[in-house]
Structure formats: structure tokens, C-alpha cells
Design an enzyme around this catalytic site. Structure first.
Site, PDB file in Angstrom:
ATOM      1  N   GLY A   1       0.759  -1.250   0.000  1.00 46.29           N
ATOM      2  CA  GLY A   1       0.000   0.000   0.000  1.00 46.29           C
ATOM      3  C   GLY A   1       0.780   1.284   0.000  1.00 46.29           C
TER       4      GLY A   1
ATOM      5  N   THR B   1      13.164 -14.943  14.404  1.00 49.21           N
ATOM      6  CA  THR B   1      14.556 -15.319  14.678  1.00 49.21           C
ATOM      7  C   THR B   1      15.344 -14.178  15.315  1.00 49.21           C
ATOM      8  OG1 THR B   1      15.068 -14.785  12.381  1.00 49.21           O
ATOM      9  CG2 THR B   1      14.740 -17.100  12.896  1.00 49.21           C
TER      10      THR B   1
ATOM     11  N   HIS C   1      -4.824  -7.979  10.273  1.00 55.01           N
ATOM     12  CA  HIS C   1      -5.203  -7.131   9.137  1.00 55.01           C
ATOM     13  C   HIS C   1      -6.575  -7.549   8.640  1.00 55.01           C
ATOM     14  CE1 HIS C   1      -5.121  -5.150   5.249  1.00 55.01           C
ATOM     15  NE2 HIS C   1      -3.987  -4.560   5.558  1.00 55.01           N
TER      16      HIS C   1
ATOM     17  N   ARG D   1      -9.262  -0.570   0.357  1.00 58.37           N
ATOM     18  CA  ARG D   1     -10.326   0.203   1.006  1.00 58.37           C
ATOM     19  C   ARG D   1     -10.028   1.700   0.917  1.00 58.37           C
ATOM     20  NH1 ARG D   1      -9.718  -1.428   6.357  1.00 58.37           N
ATOM     21  NH2 ARG D   1      -7.908  -2.602   5.654  1.00 58.37           N
TER      22      ARG D   1
ATOM     23  N   GLU E   1      10.276  -3.710  12.289  1.00 55.65           N
ATOM     24  CA  GLU E   1       9.215  -4.465  12.963  1.00 55.65           C
ATOM     25  C   GLU E   1       9.728  -5.280  14.146  1.00 55.65           C
ATOM     26  OE1 GLU E   1       6.735  -6.859  10.413  1.00 55.65           O
ATOM     27  OE2 GLU E   1       5.615  -7.695  12.099  1.00 55.65           O
TER      28      GLU E   1
END
Lengths: 644, 249
Positions: free
Chosen positions: A50, A236, A258, A274, A395
């Protein structure tokens, strides 16, 4: 004696965050090696579709946007779980990062002046783009935002940005060792000096020694089994930190689902669907989101939309299929041209993987595990708690700009922003640090890994690693999903405590020399089981509902008891994990209502100033290293009031 | 009951002493919407725990899982067994270095190509964080994106006759990569630079025009058009050089 490779900076993970950080160090003349499980361009960043949020405000629907409004959306989106200063550092730097990526070569979609037809809240609308902005980076709409702010290249944003970033890595001549897996950090008490690494080409175990070590390995979604994540996202990197016994993993219970994973296969179709006007329909092909969320409709934050979808299915409005219950995503009205250009990956995925043509047919979707807000706890410089010389970003880290729910488009942007900001601190650290090439220390760590491998290969009898994996993911899927209950979380916790013991008895059937895929997986299973337990137990402990953590038995957000961040360490590998809590960070925007989602809050009893007065000391007590600048220095007081 | 599928899979472990290349045969019952990704994982989990193959995104985006499926190079993750006969043969991609079984080393090859073609924007402009981005018209951005869509799966090289005999041939992926920068106004390389880079036997003039690359590209990149564009451009530069030379004489 095993092979030892030395470098100034060792970066584990070659996705966007790791590569951007590597570039920051290499640009300063430092010697950098990047390790990666796969060739860098295969990293999961490439699958992001996105876009990236940055308040450039070039599109007419982003007019008047600024970094403060972006910050406000992010803090509200987090359900006040974020570190507001970090969210500020992020929002302030995001526009710079987008422009820098344009300079590096990303072909961002650009503003075209004049009228165009778009879908807003289910209605076809004409908007007129400003001719004066023609050719500047444009943006699309994403959930939980006040403005159109998500910069994109069709629906292949992660791909183009990663290719561009990797081009920079090539240009700077940065060494990449691909098909390499870090098994353990080498550390002298609380100072990280490198990592033990296993080659996935030939199985060799070697040591890398560095002044500064960086973990940027992405999320752990695969622990859930059903996940939009790539198959390499098995936690990991966070496992490396957990194994030290001193570095905490934070907010592991904060897991994003999600709204639109496709059924079956769990492959993601972007929130851009969306954002560009796609609608959610139920079994009667009725558009249900406006009933639940009259204001934001399909574009509330992901935690809210996923919850509403689940809620609606529980009312019997789901579509039954051989692959379980789902709802529909309707993209038909967007038309063939739009679907074959701006949503081309989505079109291909639907056609190839489930044989659905989104131009004519409805797409089967359901909420699917997607993102981990939690991860390796770091200070605002990206330096890990309790471990000098170890940094984490992207992340895998809990920096923590997302709190208990991250907004779509904010994590892909985080990778490049943190890569820039934390990358600078990594370079600074390496410049002032001397290399400790303590080869005998490295050899001790290498030997431990070799013993572990020998044990796995030689055990006469034991558990099948693949079966254990399914047992772990089944417990998470059943009990630690969108809606959670005390009873379910107890079951998951007890079950996972048992599995943590059972993974010690894994037997690897294949004795093949070389990479031996079964052995490779067996080496990860302990980390997967232990992190699964942290997710379940963290969720069991947290007796409130905040963002993506939603308890049926504690439906309110409790700012009296739970305006805090979970920190979990595992000091004794044979023992139990230790849970502690710290304040979320200095507050500027006082906790309040998000404006969507409909939850109730139990308000703080102390003042914001009282809360803030203990942040620095309490975080320090939990092992936070002193950041370069004092806590709160980047958080302009009450700047948000100017936007109200 | 689904169909009984037979998988004939190429096996070879280069790290095992005395291992010889061979074909192993596995049986698997077909389930609805079974793809080669799921099939290979089931075979590994239940029958051959040492079977080597590569998947990452399993969504047709990352380019890891190129392999020869019934003689054709393609992405395994998005190949449905229902589109194949009862017997499915799997070989690793030719051209690339074999790592083991179905796993080949595309990463190192593509890194070398990126270095050879200098796959980055060549510019003297410094980045200024305080100024607005350089403007670009959206049509140009879309054109660059179209060329940038290559996922470096290597299927074009596996299908390419020239690549099998000319070891340093850039192949469709390499040439497309150059094409991506040729059309990018930010890249300041001039015609002379492009000519040196592409107008060689390992570049555009090595291609003998069979265009299997165009047939097998899983991302449907317009390789035919890219090649035509590059050829025309190189020919034009070549002719103008010739004219200059003639004028000088």
C-alpha cells in the site's frame, strides 16, 4: 577453531530497516556487513503493497496536513500505548525520508493537476488536484488518518523502495552475506560484540565480531501459522535478544490482525483497496461497516475494522466456505483500469491464488495475523535495554511508535525513518567503540551452538518439529486472536508452558549435511515456542482492552492500571519468563477517546505531569540506556493544540 | 478423494560426499486449490525432511521460488496443481549455480549484474532534506514503475537460449534493469555511457530474438517492447556516431 569475520557494524536482516541503517554507517566510512536469510531483494519488505505515511500534503485531500496531525493520528491509533516522543521523531522525519527515497530513485506516484474521480465513503466523488502541486509526490487514503497521507508506487511500494534501497547498498559496495542465519549473539555480560552465524548454504558455523550489532529481522507472524507474513518471519531476530536473558521483548501481546487476508492462503490484499474505495460486505452483500463506524466506516484503524468484522461474523453474517468463515471485499466498482494499474498486485494475487477476478467478483477476506507491534525493547536511539552495542529497528523492535495498534502505512515508513534516525546513532556508536576481537569468547559461543546441533542430530528419540509447530500455532490461533478471554488465555499459557518443555526433545530425522532444512527449522522452534508463550502470558496478564489487545472479560481501556508497556525477559533458559512494566513514555496528548472503535476508558487518576515525572527514572530502572538527548527533548509541548 | 499426484523431483546435495544427481518420486493426494508451494512443504514435512527449495513471500511477489515445472520456468508458489497433469516434474532453474535440490543461487548473480550495469541513479545532485522533491510527471513515474516491477526470479534467464551459451549475457532481467534507468530523467548517464554498457554481445546485441523471456515472465513485463526500445535507441546512437565519423573524415 571456527572462522571469525570482523567488521565495524554487523547488520542482521536485509529488509528496508536493515539496509537503510547499513547505508547510514557505510556513508560514514564504516565497514558494514549485512547478514540475511535470503537475497536482500527477497526480504519481506518487498511484499508491502500500500504505501508509506508522510505528511507531505501535496494531494488536495492532504491539504493542510503536517507532522503534528500525523503524530496525532499515530498516537490515537496506538490507543495511547505509543511512546509519544518516538511517534513525534517518526512523524517529523517521515517527509524527509520520502524525499530522500525519491532522490535515491523511487518512482513515487505523482500529483496530476485537475479533476479526477475517486470513491470516498462508498460514493463516487470528483476531486480537483492543485495544478501548482503537479509532479510532487501524491498520496492515497488509509485507515485511521485525518488526511490522505500514504505515499505509494501503485501497489508495489515495498518492492520499489526495497529495490531502490538495495541499489544504494550495491552503489556503496556494502558487503551482503546472504543465506546466513544468526543463531546467537556473542556478548560479554551486557556488551554485545557479535553473533554466531550458521550458513544456510553449507551448514558451516562461524562467528562475526563487530563494534556494533544491529537486529532488523522483521516480525514473527509465522508463529501464528495463519499469517500474511512471509515464511521467513519466524521471530529469529527477537529470539536473539530474548536468549541474552537481559534484553526484554516489549508488548508481545500487541498483535495486529489485518482486515483483508484472502481466503484461503492468507495472502494480504492491501489496505489501499479500502483506501481507494473498496467496501466490506456480508453474506447478504450488505455493507455493514457504516452501521458500526458511521464516521470512519471501512477506514477506521485496523484493530477496529478487524474487530467489527469478527463481531459481524459472530452475529451469523459471515459467508460459510470449506476454508472457514469469511466476508467479502468489493472492488468491482473501482473498474478494470484501476484494478490493473494501481491495484495490479491485488488483481494478480486474486486471479492466481484463488481464481477470483476482482473486476467482476467479490474477494473472500477475513482478519489475519499481520504485524507485531511488540518486539525488542529499545530506547529512542534504537539502543536495546540492558545491552551496550546492540541496536534494533523496524518491525522486530519496539521503538515504540505503534503502541497497541499501528496505522496502515506507518510501519513501512518506520523502516526508512528508523533506518535514517537510528542508523545515525548506530554509526555514532561504532565510531566511538573499539573492536573487541575476543576470539576465545567467540569460540565459547560457537561451541555451545555446535553442541546444540549435535544434540538435535543425535537424539535417539523425540518430538517431530513440524508437529510441534502446528500445536504452537493452533493455541495462538484459537485463544490469542482478535477477541481474548481469561479462560482461553489460561489454556494457551498452560499449553505453551508445556510446549516450551517439549521443544527440548526435538528429534531431527534428517542427518543430511549442508543446510539441512529440518535442522534449520529445529534450531528456531525453541524461540517460536518461548515467544508464543510471551504473547499468551502477556495477554493473560494485561487485564484491559487496548488497541489490538481486546479482552471480552475486560472490555475497557484501563489508564489507571495499564497505561504501561509490558517487558518480558527470560533470565534462566530452563526457568520461567519474567514480566515487568514501565510507563509508555512522556505523555503530551492526554489519554482520551480515539473517535472510533466505541470502547470505554477508565481515566487516569494522576495528572499527566505526575505520570511524566516518573517516566525517566522507571524506564532507567528497567535497563534503558541513557539516550543521547534527554527524555522528552523531541516532544514539543502541546503543539497539537494548534491543530484543534 | 482428490487425484493421486506423482512428483518427480530432482535431488542433489552438493555438500554430501558421493551424492549423485537423481530423481526422487513422491505421491501426494490433491486437495482443492493445492499449489506447488503447499505440495513441496507437505512432501518435506511428511516424506523427505532434507528436501531443499526456496520460498519467501509465497504470494508471487518476492521472486524466490522460480523452478522448472514440467519443463517450464515459473513461480512455484502460484502454480496450481489443478493446471497440471497427474505427474509433475520439478527441476531447479538452469543457468544459476545449484545450491541443492530445487534451490539455486539467484542472489549472487543478480548482485553481480547490479554492479555491472551500475544499477543506481547516477547524479551529481546532493540530497537536501530541507527542499521540496524534484518534480516528475506521473506518466514518467508510471513508466519507471512498469520496468521496476521485475522481481528477479530468474525465469527469463532459465528460458533464454543465449544465456545458456554466452556466460556473461545480461539476459532480459539485466537489460530491463538498464532500460529502467534509461527512461529515468534523474539518471544523468548520457548516450555514450548507455552505448558502452548495452551495445555489446553480452548486452542487447547478444539477444537472438527468440523471446522465450517474454513468454515465461511471471510478471508479464513488456520485454518485447523494452528490447525494441533499447535496440532502436542503440541503433540511433550507433548511426549518429557513424555520421560523426564520416563528417570528421
Amino acid at each position: 577453531m571456527s572462522k571469525v569475520i570482523t567488521t565495524d557494524v554487523l547488520v542482521i536482516g536485509a529488509g528496508l530497516a536493515g539496509e537503510r541503517a547499513a547505508i547510514a554507517s557505510a556513508s560514514e566510512g564504516l565497514d558494514v556487513i549485512i547478514l540475511s536469510l535470503v537475497p536482500p531483494r527477497r526480504s519481506h519488505s518487498s511484499a508491502a503493497q500500500g504505501g508509506m505515511q508522510a505528511s507531505l500534503g501535496n494531494s488536495v485531500k492532504g491539504k493542510g496536513d503536517n507532522t503534528t496531525i500525523h503524530w496525532l493520528d499515530t498516537v490515537k491509533g496506538s490507543d495511547w500505548g505509543a511512546d509519544q516522543e518516538v511517534a513525534r521523531i517518526f512523524a517529523d522525519n517521515a517527509p524527509i525520508a520520502m524525499r530522500e527515497m525519491a532522490h535515491f530513485g523511487v518512482p513515487w506516484n505523482r500529483v496530476e493537476g485537475g479533476p479526477r474521480e475517486v470513491y470516498i465513503k462508498g460514493k463516487k466523488t470528483t476531486i480537483v488536484e492543485d495544478y501548482g502541486k503537479e509532479g510532487l509526490i501524491t498520496a492515497r487514503d488509509f485507515g485511521g488518518t485525518a488526511k490522505w497521507r500514504t505515499c505509494y508506487t501503485a501497489d508495489g511500494t515495498g518492492h520499489t523502495v526495497l529495490y531502490t534501497m538495495d541499489n544504494m547498498v550495491v552503489q556503496l559496495g556494502i558487503t551482503v552475506h546472504d543465506r546466513m542465519e544468526a543463531l546467537r549473539l556473542i556478548h560479554k555480560d551486557r556488551e554485545c560484540v557479535g553473533a554466531v552465524v550458521r550458513s544456510l548454504r553449507d551448514g558451516e558455523i562461524l562467528a562475526y565480531m563487530s563494534k556494533t550489532t544491529v537486529i532488523a529481522t522483521g516480525g514473527y507472524g509465522r508463529i501464528y501459522g495463519e499469517s500474511t507474513n512471509a515464511v521467513i518471519n519466524e521471530g529469529t531476530g527477537s529470539w536473539l535478544a530474548l536468549q541474552t536473558g537481559v534484553v526484554p521483548l516489549a508488548n508481545m501481546e500487541a498483535v495486529q490482525f489485518h482486515p483483508t487476508g484472502i481466503v484461503p492462503t492468507d495472502i494480504l490484499v492491501t489496505e489501499g483497496c479500502r483506501g481507494d474505495g473498496g467496501l466490506l460486505l456480508d453474506v447478504d452483500e450488505y455493507r455493514f461497516m457504516p452501521d458500526y463506524e458511521p464516521e470512519k466506516q471501512e477506514l477506521a484503524s485496523r484493530d477496529v475494522v478487524s474487530r467489527r468484522m469478527k463481531e459481524h461474523m459472530l452475529k451469523g453474517k459471515g459467508v460459510q466456505s470449506p476454508y472457514g468463515e469469511h466476508l467479502w471485499l468489493d472492488l468491482r466498482h473501482l473498474g478494470e483500469t484501476h484494478l490493473k494499474t494501481k491495484l495490479r498486485e491485488v488483481y494478480d494475487i486474486c486471479m492466481y491464488f484463488i481464481g477470483v477476478n476482482p473486476i467482476k467478483d467479490l474477494v473472500p477476506v477475513r482478519p489475519t495475523q499481520h504485524y507485531s507491534m511488540g518486539g525488542i525493547r529499545v530506547n529512542k536511539d534504537g539502543h536495546t535495554y540492558n545491552m551496550e552495542g546492540l541496536f534494533a529497528l523496524g518491525e522486530v523492535s519496539c521503538w515504540d511508535m505503534h503502541g497497541f495498534n499501528r496505522l496502515g502505512g506507518n510501519s513501512l515508513a518506520e523502516t526508512v525513518v528508523a533506518g535514517m534516525v537510528v542508523g545515525k546513532q548506530i554509526a555514532e556508536h561504532a565510531k566511538k567503540t573499539a573492536l573487541v576481537a575476543d576470539v576465545s569468547l567467540a569460540e565459547q559461543f560457537v561451541q555451545k551452538e555446535k553442541e546444540k546441533i549435535g544434540h538435535l542430530l543425535n537424539s535417539a528419540d523425540g518430538e517431530n518439529v513440524y508437529e510441534l509447530r502446528y500445536e504452537i500455532s493452533n493455541l495462538l490461533k484459537t485463544h490469542v486472536h482478535i477477541f481474548r478471554t481469561g479462560e482461553g488465555l489460561e489454556k494457551a499459557t498452560t499449553g505453551l508452558q508445556d510446549l516450551v518443555k517439549r521443544v527440548e526433545n526435538v528429534k531431527v530425522r534428517s542427518k543430511a549435511p549442508g543446510m539441512n532444512p529440518e535442522l534449520s527449522f529445529a534450531l528456531r522452534i525453541e524461540g517460536m515456542a518461548k515467544q508464543a508463550l510471551l504473547i499468551a502470558q502477556g495477554a493473560l496478564n494485561r487485564k484491559e482492552s487496548r488497541g489490538a489487545h481486546s479482552r471480552d472479560d475486560y472490555p475497557d481501556r484501563d489508564d489507571v492500571n495499564w497505561l504501561n508497556r509490558t517487558l518480558a525477559r527470560w533470565p534462566d533458559p530452563q526457568g520461567e519468563p519474567v514480566f515487568e512494566y514501565e510507563p509508555v513514555g512522556v505523555l503530551d496528548l492526554p489519554p482520551g477517546d480515539r473517535g472510533y472503535g466505541g470502547g470505554q476508558q477508565i481515566s487516569m487518576e494522576i495528572t499527566v505531569d505526575e505520570y511524566n515525572s516518573r517516566v525517566d527514572e522507571e524506564q532507567k530502572a528497567k535497563g534503558r540506556l541513557d539516550p543521547i538527548e534527554p527524555t522528552g527533548a523531541r516532544l514539543p509541548k502541546e503543539a497539537w493544540k494548534e491543530t484543534q | 478423494m482428490g487425484r493421486a499426484l506423482t512428483f518427480e523431483i530432482f535431488r542433489y546435495n552438493s555438500t554430501a560426499e558421493n551424492d549423485k544427481p537423481r530423481i526422487d518420486i513422491f505421491q501426494l493426494e490433491e486437495t482443492p486449490r493445492l499449489n506447488v508451494f503447499t505440495a513441496l512443504n507437505l512432501i518435506r514435512e511428511q516424506q523427505a525432511p532434507d528436501l531443499m527449495f526456496d520460498f519467501v513471500c509465497r504470494a508471487g511477489i518476492c521472486g524466490s521460488c522460480g523452478m522448472m515445472i514440467n519443463g517450464r520456468p515459473t513461480l512455484a508458489c502460484r502454480t496450481l496443481t489443478s493446471d497440471l497433469p497427474n505427474t509433475i516434474t520439478l527441476y531447479p532453474l538452469p543457468f544459476f549455480k545449484l545450491l541443492g535440490d530445487l534451490s539455486v543461487d539467484t542472489g549472487v548473480w543478480f548482485r553481480e549484474v547490479a554492479e555491472r550495469v551500475e544499477s543506481w541513479i547516477h547524479t551529481q545532485t546532493e540530497f537536501d532534506p530541507q527542499t521540496e522533491e524534484e518534480r516528475m510527471d506521473n506518466a514518467t513515474a508510471n513508466k519507471i514503475y512498469e520496468a521496476e516491477r521485475c522481481i528477479e526470479c530468474g525465469c527469463c534467464l532459465a528460458g533464454c537460449a543465449t544465456a545458456q551459451v554466452v556466460p556473461d549475457f545480461l539476459g532480459a532481467a539485466g537489460l530491463n534493469r538498464i532500460g529502467r534507468f534509461v527512461i529515468d530523467p534523474r539518471d544523468q548517464r548520457d548516450e555514450e555511457d548507455w552505448f558502452k554498457l548495452i551495445s555489446t554481445d553480452s548486452g542487447i546485441f547478444g539477444c537472438i530474438g527468440m523471446m522465450a523471456c517474454d513468454d515465461v515472465c511471471p510478471k508479464d513485463l513488456p520485454l518485447l517492447e523494452v528490447f525494441a526500445y533499447i535496440r532502436r535507441k542503440m541503433a540511433a546512437i550507433g548511426f549518429s556516431k557513424k555520421k560523426e565519423k564520416a563528417a570528421a573524415v
